[in-house]
Design a protein around this motif. Structure first.
Motif, mmCIF file in Angstrom:
data_model
loop_
_atom_site.group_PDB
_atom_site.id
_atom_site.type_symbol
_atom_site.label_atom_id
_atom_site.label_comp_id
_atom_site.label_asym_id
_atom_site.label_seq_id
_atom_site.Cartn_x
_atom_site.Cartn_y
_atom_site.Cartn_z
ATOM 1 N N GLY A 1 0.821 -1.209 0.000
ATOM 2 C CA GLY A 1 0.000 0.000 0.000
ATOM 3 C C GLY A 1 0.853 1.256 0.000
ATOM 4 O O GLY A 1 0.582 2.217 -0.736
ATOM 5 N N VAL A 2 1.895 1.241 0.827
ATOM 6 C CA VAL A 2 2.835 2.367 0.893
ATOM 7 C C VAL A 2 3.468 2.600 -0.480
ATOM 8 O O VAL A 2 3.534 3.736 -0.978
ATOM 9 C CB VAL A 2 3.928 2.088 1.957
ATOM 10 C CG1 VAL A 2 5.082 3.074 1.832
ATOM 11 C CG2 VAL A 2 3.328 2.134 3.361
ATOM 12 N N MET A 3 3.931 1.526 -1.104
ATOM 13 C CA MET A 3 4.585 1.639 -2.417
ATOM 14 C C MET A 3 3.602 2.118 -3.491
ATOM 15 O O MET A 3 3.982 2.869 -4.393
ATOM 16 C CB MET A 3 5.177 0.286 -2.825
ATOM 17 C CG MET A 3 6.195 -0.281 -1.851
ATOM 18 S SD MET A 3 7.606 0.781 -1.594
ATOM 19 C CE MET A 3 8.506 0.500 -3.103
ATOM 20 N N THR A 4 2.348 1.684 -3.385
ATOM 21 C CA THR A 4 1.329 2.132 -4.351
ATOM 22 C C THR A 4 1.172 3.644 -4.297
ATOM 23 O O THR A 4 1.140 4.316 -5.336
ATOM 24 C CB THR A 4 -0.026 1.454 -4.054
ATOM 25 O OG1 THR A 4 0.134 0.041 -4.135
ATOM 26 C CG2 THR A 4 -1.096 1.892 -5.057
ATOM 27 N N LEU A 5 1.083 4.203 -3.086
ATOM 28 C CA LEU A 5 0.955 5.661 -2.932
ATOM 29 C C LEU A 5 2.180 6.365 -3.527
ATOM 30 O O LEU A 5 2.055 7.413 -4.172
ATOM 31 C CB LEU A 5 0.788 6.034 -1.460
ATOM 32 C CG LEU A 5 -0.512 5.542 -0.796
ATOM 33 C CD1 LEU A 5 -0.509 5.888 0.693
ATOM 34 C CD2 LEU A 5 -1.741 6.131 -1.468
ATOM 35 N N GLY A 6 3.361 5.781 -3.334
ATOM 36 C CA GLY A 6 4.585 6.345 -3.899
ATOM 37 C C GLY A 6 4.589 6.314 -5.415
ATOM 38 O O GLY A 6 4.935 7.308 -6.073
ATOM 39 N N PHE A 7 4.173 5.181 -6.001
ATOM 40 C CA PHE A 7 4.151 5.066 -7.466
ATOM 41 C C PHE A 7 3.135 6.031 -8.078
ATOM 42 O O PHE A 7 3.418 6.673 -9.095
ATOM 43 C CB PHE A 7 3.819 3.631 -7.891
ATOM 44 C CG PHE A 7 4.995 2.700 -7.839
ATOM 45 C CD1 PHE A 7 6.169 2.977 -8.527
ATOM 46 C CD2 PHE A 7 4.937 1.523 -7.098
ATOM 47 C CE1 PHE A 7 7.259 2.122 -8.485
ATOM 48 C CE2 PHE A 7 6.023 0.651 -7.038
ATOM 49 C CZ PHE A 7 7.179 0.955 -7.733
#
Length: 508
Positions: free
Chosen positions: A313-319
């Motif tokens: 989820g964290v990485m999704t927000l970053g991408f």
């Protein structure tokens, strides 16, 4: 000896063999017995029983071998060295469904441990026999074969390609359409294991029509099936824009987002991973997720999760935030930055904190407005702390430093910069001083505050090399103030004043 007595002897022998294999199979289920059985040479005793005239003895011997081989790679190696695999492969084609299940179990148990053992299974001709088993009428045989094929394919691209070349993929796609849940699960898992290694292997699975059938199962009530379905779709999506678009075209949004609230932790994690793998490719795919309400759903998911489950989820927000100003603003408006700040404070694992630092850097790097949104969440001091901490992993230090640089180079919100001015090392300090040098010439209130909070004093203490960017920034700041103020806050100026006091001769 009469005929009856002879038959009795054979009967006793048969009973003894049956009892022996049943006992070994039972003992093999308990880890504390494994070493004793191994030392007793049980492998060599079971091998001839695979060719026993009594089918029950054959099946139970295979089951016992599978349980032993499943336990560790030494025992799996013993099955290979004992030349047992060719026997099992031959029997797969000849024997009944019960034996086929047991034989496929042994092949799976050997293959699971390492690429070398999986290769040994392939080398003995097991793939063709297992693929034929996928066409069996009995769902249990299909399941055992699919499981073994998945365990072979999961190790590397070469083994996965061998499974594809044996013709397994179209049959596995047929298996996910069968009514039996366990067969659907195992087949979806095997397809996921094939897809994960390369775009070419994933394309093979797509060409067999897998996406449409997998997409139909995303709202199935069975959690274990959904885990495998989302895993397979993720493994397809991750490789390329084209593959990700094909998954999206199966109309998985917005239905897939409801599964971010699934009671099963692994379903939630696999859904978040799928969204991440789609979001990373292009602004258009990320926008599609935003339009479906994906950002708010992911922010809630990050807030409701802990530990490694949070990371996709964290990485999704970053991408999503990395692609463009508008997409980054969508994350900010959905309270994504606040949730990332909470995650950064809560998590203890360095790799998760590194992911959060990276995501914050991607969101804050676009414009002063984006940088301010990140800065007011009070993450800059925390990022600096993580960068400077000796206990932080190298990856966490690198990502924290990069995030700080990305945000600081756009940040003109001075209240957020002020705390960093006193603690930052030179390589970070230059970015902070650089931002002050942009703002102070045009803002009289900021200049006054800069003096009263000790900023000007701190700047005078900086030892910048002449000609460096930092030296230019310090000069630019000093030029914003009267010369006597700059002198007053310069190091050693108080001593100069005291000297003047000592030398001063008052007039009578």
């Amino acid at each position: 000896m009469s005929q009856r007595q002879v038959l009795q002897v054979f009967e006793q022998y048969q009973k003894a063999r049956t009892q022996f294999v049943q006992t070994i199979a039972e003992l093999s289920t308990r880890p504390q017995n494994i070493e004793t059985l191994q030392n007793a040479g049980v492998m060599s005793l079971l091998r001839p029983l695979l060719l026993d005239v009594v089918p029950t003895v054959q099946q139970t011997a295979a089951l016992a071998l599978g349980r032993l081989a499943n336990y560790n790679d030494d025992l799996a190696e013993a099955v290979v060295k004992g030349d047992i695999l060719p026997q099992l492969v031959y029997s797969l084609a000849e024997q009944n469904r019960f034996y086929k299940k047991a034989a496929a179990f042994v092949l799976r148990a050997v293959a699971k441990h390492s690429p070398q053992l999986a290769q040994a299974v392939v080398d003995c001709g097991a793939l063709d026999a297992l693929v034929i088993c996928l066409e069996e009428f009995d769902p249990g045989v299909k399941e055992a074969a699919a499981w073994a094929l998945g365990y072979i394919a999961r190790h590397n691209a070469e083994l996965s390609q061998a499974v594809v070349d044996a013709g397994a993929v179209p049959l596995l796609v047929l298996c996910i359409q069968e009514p039996e849940l366990s067969l659907k699960r195992i087949s979806a898992s095997a397809l996921s294991d094939i897809c994960k290694h390369s775009p070419e292997l994933a394309q093979t699975v797509v060409d067999a029509g897998a996406i449409a059938h997998l997409a139909q199962m995303i709202l199935n009530p069975d959690a274990r099936l959904k885990r495998q379905v989302f895993s397979a779709l993720s493994q397809i999506s991750k490789h390329s824009v084209d593959l990700a678009e094909m998954v999206v075209e199966a109309e998985i949004f917005p239905a897939v987002l409801t599964c971010l609230r699934d009671p099963d932790e692994y379903v939630r994690k696999n859904v978040a991973t799928l969204v991440r793998e789609i979001a990373k490719h292009t602004p258009e795919l990320a926008q599609l997720i935003v339009n479906a309400g994906g950002v708010a759903a992911i922010v809630d998911y990050v807030g409701e999760s802990k530990g490694n489950v949070r990371l996709p989820g964290v990485m999704t927000l970053g991408f999503i935030g990395a692609h463009s100003e508008n997409l980054a603003m969508a994350v900010i408006v959905s309270k994504g930055v606040n949730q990332l700040a909470i995650t950064l404070a809560e998590e203890t694992e360095d790799h998760i904190k590194a992911g959060v630092a990276w995501a914050l850097g991607q969101i804050g790097r676009h414009t002063p407005e984006h940088a301010k949104a990140v800065a007011v969440a009070n993450v800059l001091p925390r990022l600096l702390q993580l960068y400077l901490a000796a206990s932080s992993s190298e990856d966490l230090q690198i990502k924290s430093k990069k995030a700080l640089k990305n945000i600081l180079q756009k940040c003109v919100h001075l209240p957020a910069l002020e705390p960093l001015l006193h603690d930052a090392p030179p390589n970070v300090l230059k970015h902070i001083v650089g931002q002050y040098s942009k703002v102070l010439p045009h803002d009289s209130k900021a200049r006054r505050l800069f003096v009263t909070t000790g900023g000007l004093k701190k700047v005078q203490e900086i030892k910048a090399e002449p000609g460096s960017a930092l030296h230019e920034y310090v000069t630019s700041i000093n030029n914003c103030f009267p010369e006597e103020i700059v002198r007053y806050y310069s190091p050693g100026y108080s001593e100069v004043l005291l000297e003047r006091v000592e030398k001063f001769m008052p007039t009578a």
